[in-house]
Each structure stands twice: as C-alpha cells, then as structure tokens.
Design an enzyme around this catalytic site. Structure first.
Site, PDB file in Angstrom:
ATOM      1  N   CYS A 133       0.831  -1.014   0.107  1.00 49.29           N
ATOM      2  CA  CYS A 133       0.101   0.015   0.091  1.00 49.29           C
ATOM      3  C   CYS A 133       0.776   1.084  -0.078  1.00 49.29           C
ATOM      4  O   CYS A 133       1.852   1.495  -0.823  1.00 49.29           O
ATOM      5  CB  CYS A 133      -1.061  -0.005   1.039  1.00 49.29           C
ATOM      6  SG  CYS A 133      -0.201  -0.309   2.665  1.00 49.29           S
ATOM      7  N   ARG A 138      -2.207  -0.778   5.514  1.00 55.07           N
ATOM      8  CA  ARG A 138      -3.544  -1.531   4.723  1.00 55.07           C
ATOM      9  C   ARG A 138      -3.138  -2.806   4.162  1.00 55.07           C
ATOM     10  O   ARG A 138      -3.924  -3.766   3.939  1.00 55.07           O
ATOM     11  CB  ARG A 138      -3.940  -0.472   3.462  1.00 55.07           C
ATOM     12  CG  ARG A 138      -4.485   0.668   4.170  1.00 55.07           C
ATOM     13  CD  ARG A 138      -4.845   1.822   3.113  1.00 55.07           C
ATOM     14  NE  ARG A 138      -3.883   2.289   2.615  1.00 55.07           N
ATOM     15  CZ  ARG A 138      -3.758   3.194   1.640  1.00 55.07           C
ATOM     16  NH1 ARG A 138      -4.888   3.660   1.136  1.00 55.07           N
ATOM     17  NH2 ARG A 138      -2.506   3.906   1.285  1.00 55.07           N
TER      18      ARG A 138
END
Length: 179
Positions: A133, A138
């Site tokens: 990410c 994430r």
C-alpha cells in the site's frame, strides 16, 4: 479484533481515557522469521524485472484506485506524505483493502465473499502473493485476510510499500488502471 473501533463503538462496548500502568519487566525478543511474512524492495523489483509478476507471483496494491492509477500521490488524509511519483508497481493488481470488510460494521466479510473477491481478480492460493500500500498498514490487513482467513500458504507484505518504491529514483512505475 474483527471490526476494529467501528464495531466496538456500535456494540456499545466500554472505552476509557485512563492510561494503563504496567510493572517494569524484562523481555527478551526471540528470533523472528520475518522472511516468511515480509518482502523487501530488492525482492519485489527483482520479480518485476525478471517477469515473474503475473505468472507465479502476484502483487496486490491495496490502495485506493486514485492512488493506484497515479491520480494522487497520497490519500487526502495524509496530504503531507506524498511520494515523488504517482502510480503503481508494474504488474500489480488493484484490490482496495476496504473491499474485504462490511462498510456498515467494519467486520470482515464472510469467507465465501472474500474468496469470490480475490479469486475473481486472479488471486489464488497456488501463487506467491505480495501485498503493498503506502506504508504497509493497509497491506497488512489484506495479508491477514489472505493468510489467516483464506489460508493462502505464501503471502507476504512489502512493508516499504509505495512510500519506498514511489520515491526510488529510476524504479519501474506504471500509471493508469491496468497492471
């Protein structure tokens, strides 16, 4: 914690502003095998350069479509943390991390829905999978979904992610919505 803070609050669970106190102690860190969980910059770009991405290795960019396409160089909430270049690692597919959770509850979607989501994008357990990410947070969420909920055997996180790759002079970069 399935659902995170959103689910905790919706379920009316207690919160506090009190700071916990813990007694001092000694803790020795045991050797950790990061290699089975973590991918490094040189490994990721080596796989790109040698044409492994898309064949036996899948890169999953879990950022927003705008970040993936190179339309923005940082999410709006982190405007001061932009990369030098927008776009994505060549060959990476875009499956935003939030697609794995129910937006109303914050909890993980059912296993059959998760399988459809990832398998529909060509992400199958017979491949080596590397998630990334902006800085790895994430990507770690998607790593958890693939490794622990769907039981994929070979999943790692490129935790340097786009903050590292998107700031590396001369690194291969792709813009637009195609891998």
């Amino acid at each position: 914690m399935d659902g995170g803070r959103t689910a905790w609050a919706k379920e009316g669970r207690p919160t506090t502003r009190e700071k916990p106190a813990f007694p001092k102690t000694q803790y020795r860190v045991k050797r950790v095998d990061w290699g089975s969980r973590r991918a490094y910059l040189w490994e990721v770009f080596n796989k790109v350069v040698h044409g492994e991405v898309g064949r036996n290795v899948l890169l999953i960019d879990v950022r927003s479509p705008a970040e993936y396409k190179g339309e923005i160089t940082a999410p709006p909430e982190y405007a001061n943390e932009q990369t030098q270049v927008g776009g994505h690692i060549p060959g990476a597919v875009n499956i935003p991390w939030g697609q794995a959770v129910d937006p109303q509850t914050g909890k993980f979607k059912p296993i059959d829905e998760l399988k459809r989501l990832y398998e529909g994008a060509g992400v199958t357990p017979d491949k080596e999978i590397i998630t990334y990410c902006r800085i790895g947070e994430r990507a770690a969420h998607t790593w958890f979904v693939l490794k622990h909920l769907l039981k994929y055997p070979a999943v790692r996180v490129y935790d340097g992610s786009w903050a590292e790759g998107g700031n590396l002079v001369g690194a291969p970069v792709k813009k637009g919505d195609q891998p």
